[in-house]
Write a protein that holds these residues in place. Structure first.
Motif, short mmCIF file in Angstrom:
data_model
loop_
_atom_site.label_atom_id
_atom_site.label_comp_id
_atom_site.label_asym_id
_atom_site.label_seq_id
_atom_site.Cartn_x
_atom_site.Cartn_y
_atom_site.Cartn_z
N PRO A 96 0.82 -1.47 0.03
CA PRO A 96 -0.14 0.16 0.02
C PRO A 96 0.91 1.18 -0.08
CG PRO A 96 0.11 -0.93 2.12
CD PRO A 96 0.79 -1.88 1.27
N SER A 97 0.32 2.19 -0.51
CA SER A 97 1.16 3.60 -0.75
C SER A 97 0.85 4.43 0.55
CB SER A 97 0.34 4.54 -1.79
OG SER A 97 -0.83 4.64 -1.62
N TYR A 98 -0.30 4.36 1.26
CA TYR A 98 -0.39 5.17 2.40
C TYR A 98 0.29 4.33 3.77
CZ TYR A 98 -2.75 8.89 4.96
OH TYR A 98 -2.93 10.14 5.96
N SER A 99 1.31 4.35 3.61
CA SER A 99 2.04 3.23 4.80
C SER A 99 3.22 3.78 5.00
CB SER A 99 1.78 1.88 4.40
OG SER A 99 1.86 1.13 5.33
N CYS A 100 3.97 2.90 6.01
CA CYS A 100 5.14 3.23 6.52
C CYS A 100 6.46 2.72 5.55
CB CYS A 100 5.28 2.44 7.84
SG CYS A 100 6.73 2.00 8.35
N CYS A 101 7.42 3.61 5.37
CA CYS A 101 8.72 3.01 4.66
C CYS A 101 9.39 1.82 4.96
CB CYS A 101 9.49 4.28 4.87
SG CYS A 101 10.73 4.61 3.48
N ALA A 102 9.20 1.13 5.96
CA ALA A 102 9.86 0.08 6.41
C ALA A 102 9.11 -1.03 5.30
CB ALA A 102 9.30 -0.33 7.95
N ILE A 103 8.04 -1.04 4.90
CA ILE A 103 7.54 -2.11 3.98
C ILE A 103 8.18 -1.95 2.72
CG2 ILE A 103 5.26 -2.72 2.85
CD1 ILE A 103 4.02 -1.22 5.22
N LEU A 104 8.46 -0.47 2.05
CA LEU A 104 9.24 -0.64 1.17
C LEU A 104 10.66 -1.03 1.25
CD1 LEU A 104 9.30 0.76 -1.79
CD2 LEU A 104 9.94 3.04 -0.56
N ASN A 105 11.28 -0.53 2.32
CA ASN A 105 12.71 -1.15 2.37
C ASN A 105 12.88 -2.58 2.46
OD1 ASN A 105 13.50 1.54 2.80
ND2 ASN A 105 13.38 1.59 5.20
N ALA A 106 11.74 -3.34 3.08
CA ALA A 106 12.01 -4.80 3.24
C ALA A 106 11.99 -5.35 1.72
CB ALA A 106 10.71 -5.38 4.08
N VAL A 107 10.83 -4.91 0.94
CA VAL A 107 10.90 -5.25 -0.48
C VAL A 107 12.16 -5.06 -1.23
CG1 VAL A 107 9.76 -5.23 -2.77
CG2 VAL A 107 8.53 -4.95 -0.58
N LEU A 108 12.91 -3.90 -0.92
CA LEU A 108 13.91 -3.63 -1.71
C LEU A 108 15.26 -4.56 -1.10
CD1 LEU A 108 13.51 0.34 -2.11
CD2 LEU A 108 13.13 -1.34 -3.74
N TYR A 109 15.19 -4.84 0.38
CA TYR A 109 16.29 -5.71 0.67
C TYR A 109 16.68 -6.83 -0.21
CZ TYR A 109 16.17 -3.29 5.33
OH TYR A 109 16.07 -2.29 6.48
N ILE A 110 15.17 -7.41 -0.60
CA ILE A 110 15.44 -8.81 -1.29
C ILE A 110 15.49 -8.66 -2.75
CG2 ILE A 110 14.26 -10.15 0.56
CD1 ILE A 110 11.90 -10.17 -1.45
N GLY A 111 15.62 -7.23 -3.24
CA GLY A 111 15.86 -6.89 -4.69
C GLY A 111 14.40 -7.11 -5.24
N ALA A 112 13.34 -7.43 -4.80
CA ALA A 112 12.05 -7.32 -5.59
C ALA A 112 11.43 -6.04 -5.94
CB ALA A 112 11.03 -8.22 -4.80
N ASP A 113 10.51 -6.04 -6.87
CA ASP A 113 10.06 -4.89 -7.25
C ASP A 113 8.87 -4.34 -6.54
OD1 ASP A 113 11.83 -4.32 -9.33
OD2 ASP A 113 10.73 -5.63 -10.54
N PRO A 114 8.81 -3.43 -5.74
CA PRO A 114 7.58 -2.90 -4.87
C PRO A 114 6.51 -2.31 -6.05
CG PRO A 114 9.28 -1.39 -4.68
CD PRO A 114 9.85 -2.45 -5.42
#
Ligand SMILES: *Cc1c(COP(=O)(O)O)cnc(C)c1O
Length: 351
Positions: free
Chosen positions: A79-97
């Motif tokens: 979700p867009s209206y949310s906390c940056c930690a979620i975006l970071n976790a997806v980027l840690y594994i190299g997946a596309d948010p």
């Protein structure tokens, strides 16, 4: 003027202080028996079979994605209206948010927007139960994709009589200082599938392993777990108190020009946040300043929506909420009297 009513605060008692002292006196301070006890108490409370404690909610998200075998190049809907930690976790594994808009009435990920964003590469959906209100899970579940429930705001919440975190494949929790309950920093991953949790138990401890698989040091300490055990016992009381305070806000503000949070039959609001909208003529950022001058700390519920990280368009509801939504103080240690003070200032300044 001095802040008299902060926006959020942990609720700590003598029980936590005593529990931490006992752990310190025992000299067993890193991961040990207390972590095991916390995990087992948490399973009982959440009515879920397996759980592993970690050092943060972000680590919990990272581990949940790895446990589900999400890889580089896979797409994960968040979700867009949310906390940056979620975006970071997806980027840690190299997946596309794949950043997806939310609903205006419950602030949770929009099912229609998810449908638009599905592709052959979609490998998981992270559903955040935002601000204490469980998301409408049933239609999302029917899509047949793995669901990670982010329950950082909603530990103790229920969706259709089932605890949040047990409806999807895997649930994550955060015990950061100002969440529903705290271990100072900390998190949990829970699932009814033992294999997922066993995999994470292996990944968060690097020492004494036969192979050289890449692992992490994401363990919780016994000091944190000792706090968590005591906080968990108080959680039902914390939730009751939040719901009482929310009722008071509702009674005091209902007849005014504010838009107040909605409650739903099958998914009761825990009021991790109390989010109101002011009449359109008021600018939220000025409102936050004005309330600060009265000694009341308020915030935008989200620091910035995640689609802005990629300068992406297509999340108009999130942009609208950034302009309209205001998070006002709510936590168990507030009194009805303090709620009255906040409501009175809101009515004076913005009605
Ligand atoms: C706080 C939070 C996290 C991250 O938890 P940390 O313990 O701070 O790493 C993840 N998701 C949501 C929705 C949160 O509010």
């Amino acid at each position: 003027m001095k802040i008299m009513i902060p926006h959020s605060r942990p609720t700590l008692s003598k029980a936590e202080i005593k529990a931490v002292n006992e752990v310190l006196s025992s000299c067993q301070i890193a991961k040990g028996k207390k972590v095991e006890e916390f995990e087992s108490d948490f399973c009982k409370f959440q009515n879920i079979r397996n759980a592993v404690a970690v050092n943060s909610g972000t680590s919990a998200l990272h581990m949940a994605l790895l446990a589900l075998d999400i890889k580089g190049g896979d797409q994960v809907i968040i979700p867009s209206y949310s906390c940056c930690a979620i975006l970071n976790a997806v980027l840690y594994i190299g997946a596309d948010p794949v950043i997806t808009d939310v609903n205006e009435d419950d602030f949770n990920i929009s099912f229609e927007a998810v449908l638009k964003n599905l592709t052959k590469k979609t490998k998981a959906i992270i559903v955040v139960h935002n601000f204490g209100l469980p998301a409408e899970l049933a239609p999302l579940k029917k899509l047949g994709l793995p669901i990670i429930e982010d329950c950082a705001h909603t530990v103790g919440g229920k969706y259709k009589d089932k605890n949040v975190g047990s409806f999807g494949d895997i649930g994550i929790f955060s015990f950061y200082a100002t969440k529903m309950m705290t271990t100072a920093e900390g998190g949990m991953v829970a699932s009814n599938k033992a294999s997922l949790i066993d995999k994470i138990k292996d990944l968060i401890e690097y020492d004494q392993k036969r192979n050289f698989k890449l692992r992490y040091n994401y363990k919780m300490s016994d000091i944190q777990a000792a706090i968590g055990i005591k906080q968990l016992k108080q959680l039902p009381g914390f939730i009751d108190k939040r719901q009482k305070l929310a009722k008071q806000y509702f009674q005091l503000l209902n007849e005014s020009g504010f838009t107040l949070p909605k409650d739903f039959v099958d998914r009761k609001h825990l009021y991790y946040r109390y989010i109101i909208k002011l009449a359109k003529k008021h600018n939220i950022f000025n409102a936050i300043k004005k309330l600060g001058k009265e000694g009341i700390e308020c915030n935008s519920p989200v620091f910035q929506p995640l689609h802005r990280a990629f300068k992406a368009k297509g999340c108009p509801v999130s942009e609208k909420l950034m302009k309209e939504a205001l998070s006002i103080p709510i936590y168990p240690s507030l009194s009805l009297h303090q709620i009255g003070f906040v409501a009175q200032k809101l009515l004076k300044l913005f009605n």
